[in-house]
Motif scaffolding. Structure first.
Motif, PDB file in Angstrom:
ATOM      1  N   GLY A  55      -2.705  11.428  -5.964  1.00 37.50           N
ATOM      2  CA  GLY A  55      -2.625  11.461  -4.841  1.00 37.50           C
ATOM      3  C   GLY A  55      -3.728  10.533  -3.889  1.00 37.50           C
ATOM      4  N   LYS A  56      -4.012   9.465  -4.367  1.00 35.61           N
ATOM      5  CA  LYS A  56      -4.935   8.587  -3.221  1.00 35.61           C
ATOM      6  C   LYS A  56      -4.126   6.897  -2.693  1.00 35.61           C
ATOM      7  N   ASN A  57      -4.347   6.693  -2.246  1.00 35.80           N
ATOM      8  CA  ASN A  57      -3.968   5.021  -1.383  1.00 35.80           C
ATOM      9  C   ASN A  57      -4.191   4.151  -1.973  1.00 35.80           C
ATOM     10  N   SER A 108       9.082   7.818  -1.494  1.00 40.40           N
ATOM     11  CA  SER A 108       8.012   6.678  -1.071  1.00 40.40           C
ATOM     12  C   SER A 108       7.682   6.340   0.617  1.00 40.40           C
ATOM     13  N   GLY A 111       3.488   4.936  -6.264  1.00 40.49           N
ATOM     14  CA  GLY A 111       3.860   6.352  -5.331  1.00 40.49           C
ATOM     15  C   GLY A 111       5.719   6.364  -6.225  1.00 40.49           C
ATOM     16  N   THR A 132       0.879  -0.802  -0.027  1.00 36.08           N
ATOM     17  CA  THR A 132      -0.305   0.042  -0.199  1.00 36.08           C
ATOM     18  C   THR A 132       0.818   1.299   0.164  1.00 36.08           C
ATOM     19  N   GLY A 133       0.300   2.082  -1.232  1.00 29.63           N
ATOM     20  CA  GLY A 133       1.338   3.379  -1.202  1.00 29.63           C
ATOM     21  C   GLY A 133       0.364   4.362  -1.939  1.00 29.63           C
ATOM     22  N   VAL A 134       0.991   6.471  -1.722  1.00 34.81           N
ATOM     23  CA  VAL A 134       0.024   7.024  -1.702  1.00 34.81           C
ATOM     24  C   VAL A 134       0.404   6.580  -3.198  1.00 34.81           C
ATOM     25  N   SER A 135      -0.808   7.087  -4.371  1.00 35.61           N
ATOM     26  CA  SER A 135       0.541   6.687  -5.783  1.00 35.61           C
ATOM     27  C   SER A 135       0.820   8.580  -6.265  1.00 35.61           C
ATOM     28  N   LYS A 136       1.153   8.461  -7.616  1.00 39.83           N
ATOM     29  CA  LYS A 136       1.629  10.063  -7.317  1.00 39.83           C
ATOM     30  C   LYS A 136       0.661  10.702  -8.239  1.00 39.83           C
TER      31      LYS A 136
END
Length: 208
Positions: free
Chosen positions: A168-170, A200, A196, A110-114
């Motif tokens: 910019g979302k999870n 990040s 991400g 899980t990460g925050v997308s560009k």
């Protein structure tokens, strides 16, 4: 332990036993420190808080300094809670590293997308555009087209796909195969891409 905090380092490619080129992502998975243990008696639920990546003391608030001092560790940049029955086996200040994972198993990342800023419907939702490129068509190729009827219902329905901020979302990528585990450098190499930009923070969880 069900997961760990990591940092996206870079992408690369490896060759398997059959000579096939596999695109991979390198993740620095830990070492993380147990900074808090929540119990059902005291907090109403069970969880473990992990801290990752050293932070400067001058940039850490007094409250957090005391929080980290209680765990016997230096200030950390990233804090994440993990839930599960494994809580009873962990203590304050204990280190959790990449040895948690094994080659061949599957993980969820899980990460925050560009963030891509304000984008139109073609890029954001994959619209095909409106009309032809000739016969008098003027600047309508990437337009969204009709967004609803005029007289009835005289409004735009909720959820209508339109232009707006993108990214910019999870985002969670599931079932990524662990290709290699480097315990000396705390590196985890997984097959495929993860969300991400470089450097990040990501959360790696065991696939259930």
């Amino acid at each position: 332990m069900s997961g760990i905090i990591g940092k996206k380092i870079a992408m690369t490619s490896l060759f398997d036993a059959n000579g096939k080129n596999i695109p991979c992502t390198i993740i620095q998975a830990g070492p993380c420190v147990v900074t808090q243990v929540r119990t059902e008696e005291k907090d109403g639920y069970k969880s473990v808080q992990l801290g990752f990546d050293d932070a400067k003391e001058k940039n850490t608030s007094a409250g957090l300094k005391g929080h980290f001092k209680k765990a016997g560790t230096t200030p950390k940049r990233k804090l994440v809670e993990f839930y599960g029955d494994f809580v009873d086996t962990l203590e304050l200040g204990k280190e959790v590293n990449v040895e948690l994972f094994a080659e061949g198993e599957y993980v969820d990342v899980t990460g925050v997308s560009k963030g891509k800023g304000f984008q139109g419907v073609v890029k954001r939702h994959g619209f095909g555009g409106v009309g032809q490129a000739t016969h008098g068509q003027h600047n309508r190729l990437r337009a969204p087209g009709s967004i609803g009827a005029g007289s009835d219902p005289s409004r735009v329905f909720k959820g209508m796909r339109m232009a707006g901020r993108m990214g910019g979302k999870n985002v969670t990528i599931q079932n990524l195969n662990v290709v290699k585990v480097d315990t000396e450098q705390n590196l985890l190499i997984v097959k495929g891409a993860i969300p991400g930009p470089k450097n990040s923070y990501v959360i790696i969880r065991r696939w259930k």
